[in-house]
Design an enzyme around this catalytic site. Structure first.
Site, PDB file in Angstrom:
ATOM      1  N   HIS A 188      72.119  36.635  51.064  1.00 29.23           N
ATOM      2  CA  HIS A 188      70.806  36.443  51.680  1.00 29.23           C
ATOM      3  C   HIS A 188      70.020  35.061  51.491  1.00 29.23           C
ATOM      4  O   HIS A 188      69.294  34.549  52.220  1.00 29.23           O
ATOM      5  CB  HIS A 188      69.938  37.321  51.536  1.00 29.23           C
ATOM      6  CG  HIS A 188      68.890  37.776  52.630  1.00 29.23           C
ATOM      7  ND1 HIS A 188      68.383  36.813  53.221  1.00 29.23           N
ATOM      8  CD2 HIS A 188      68.385  38.756  53.163  1.00 29.23           C
ATOM      9  CE1 HIS A 188      67.607  37.111  54.175  1.00 29.23           C
ATOM     10  NE2 HIS A 188      67.690  38.607  54.430  1.00 29.23           N
ATOM     11  N   ASP A 222      79.011  35.584  72.795  1.00 30.89           N
ATOM     12  CA  ASP A 222      80.102  36.194  73.605  1.00 30.89           C
ATOM     13  C   ASP A 222      81.448  35.217  73.172  1.00 30.89           C
ATOM     14  O   ASP A 222      80.972  33.806  73.194  1.00 30.89           O
ATOM     15  CB  ASP A 222      79.586  35.839  75.069  1.00 30.89           C
ATOM     16  CG  ASP A 222      80.800  36.157  76.020  1.00 30.89           C
ATOM     17  OD1 ASP A 222      81.952  36.409  75.422  1.00 30.89           O
ATOM     18  OD2 ASP A 222      80.663  36.166  77.245  1.00 30.89           O
TER      19      ASP A 222
END
Length: 460
Positions: A173, A400
């Site tokens: 993180h 995508d």
């Protein structure tokens, strides 16, 4: 990892940027990043419809993903670097950083599974343990003479025969927040779909690495409060529990409008309310009520806390660009008594307090960094803590790679972080998807409370 049931490893790869495109570079951590040094890794999963043969996967998809990841890494060098931490508390001269040297690489694993793609990519309750083989480990920390190194990013792509592909991502993180991760994924997907980085560079926003957020006092305070002596621990993947299930609930616009109406009907003078605050308040109250339904006996005056991340890029002076690389958020910690939260008006009070907490933080006369040295004081309060992972402002369903948009997006790391995931819905960015992980009986109780409350909100 090679002996995980339902999973066959096809290939272990190490992906580096093209030679001589980065060289030796380092990125210092800011006080925003340091706050996440001791947190467990973040695990995300993306499911894609892919009704094609294994030969097409191995001969076309694997080479394309390797090539496109290599090209993308040259623009996002920290993803391929290593986190460098100096655990000695008496050495204040050397600071944590992400460092890249020529030859560094990212672990990219390709696998095949016999798990049910349609089941895993649905919304109904599914066994948590079935998701864990699909996310990669981050890698082991290595102790050198006076510092520790740790990989910050890894990828696993898993083929479901003739039905789908999952892309599992694990990152430390301290590397980045959701904004940076979203930018990286958009870039990688663009390069994978087009075969080159020019469309991404022309239409996208390459990351900004300038460390313009300089506040030495906040930095030193945050670093001193972080027990780096405990950093040398190999990060563990999410543990398994056969009784825990995860499910996705959808809050449509009509539901959100009904929840807002409930809040404003009872609190017409409330200064700040939003889709986000009523959603968080509603989830929080439903979780606590589900525990009551399970027989939990908690004192009326015992405290509950809810934590949301407030984005700071646009709220700094001067503001940072959205493509600023790294973490740039502040914790807003809201506290309420258990008796209030599980009461009849618990949701309304929770939404009120969350809205007031965010409003107070972002509207300080001295800017959002005023009293930043107190941001984490709330964590010291003895209370049960829950929080939100993610944001509906970033539509991860738009990622995508050339196979169409994602069918399902899951934040697997909520399983051990006491968090709930919140994202834009795949059907409509104005609807919200909520991901939760509970023991199976609590999930049943939560689902009934959640759905009954929405019916009441729409009817009111």
């Amino acid at each position: 990892m090679d002996n995980i049931p339902n999973l066959t490893i096809l290939e272990h790869s190490r992906i580096s940027p093209p030679p001589s495109t980065i060289g030796h570079r380092s990125l210092p951590l800011t006080f925003f990043d340091i706050a996440w040094l001791l947190f467990p890794p973040v695990h995300h999963l993306y499911f894609y419809h892919f009704p094609y043969s294994k030969s097409h996967f191995t001969e076309t998809v694997i080479p394309n993903l390797k090539h496109s990841l290599s090209i993308t890494l040259q623009h996002y060098f920290p993803f391929v670097g290593k986190l460098i931490v100096y655990p000695n508390p008496h050495d204040s001269t050397r600071k944590p950083e992400i460092r890249h040297v020529e030859g560094d690489s990212v672990a990219l694993t390709f696998a095949e599974t016999t798990l049910d793609f349609n089941d895993l990519s649905a919304n109904h309750p599914r066994k948590c343990e079935n998701f864990y083989p699909l996310v990669p480990p981050l890698g082991n920390a290595v102790k050198e003479s006076d510092y520790v190194t740790l990989p910050v990013f890894s990828v696993q792509v898993t083929y479901f025969p003739n039905s789908g592909i999952s892309i599992g991502l694990t990152n430390h993180h301290s590397l980045s927040d959701a904004n940076t991760r979203f930018g990286f994924l958009k870039a990688w997907a663009s390069v994978c779909e087009t075969g080159e980085d020019q469309p991404f560079l022309k239409n996208g926003s390459p990351p900004v690495f300038d460390r313009v957020v300089v506040n030495p006092q906040l930095y030193e305070n945050r670093l001193n409060q972080t027990r780096l002596g405990t950093f040398y621990q190999a990060p563990s993947l999410v543990g398994s529990s056969s009784d825990r299930v995860r499910a996705t609930f959808v809050l449509a616009r009509t539901h959100i409008s009904g929840l807002k109406k409930q809040v404003l009907t009872q609190l017409p003078m409330l200064e700040y309310t939003s889709s986000f605050t009523v959603t968080c308040g509603y989830i929080w109250s439903c979780i606590v009520k589900s525990l009551v339904n399970m027989g939990e006996k908690k004192g009326e005056d015992e405290l509950e806390q809810f934590i949301v991340s407030v984005g700071c890029r646009s709220r700094l002076d001067p503001p940072l660009p959205e493509n600023y690389f790294g973490n740039c958020s502040a914790p807003c910690i809201v506290t309420i008594k258990n008796g209030v939260l599980k009461g009849e008006n618990g949701f309304v009070m929770a939404a009120k307090l969350i809205g007031e907490g965010i409003s107070k933080m972002v509207n300080k006369k001295g800017g959002i960094l005023e009293y930043a040295d107190r941001w984490y004081d709330g964590f010291k309060i003895p209370a049960r803590k829950m929080g939100i992972s993610g944001t509906p402002k970033l539509n991860f369903y738009d990622i995508d790679f050339g196979w169409g948009k994602a069918m399902k997006y899951e934040v697997v790391s909520i399983d051990y972080s006491a968090s709930v995931s919140l994202s834009a819905c795949k059907e409509s960015a104005q609807d919200f998807e909520i991901g939760v992980c509970f023991p199976s009986m609590q999930m049943e109780a939560f689902g009934k409370i959640f759905n009954d409350g929405l019916e009441s909100a729409i009817a009111s």
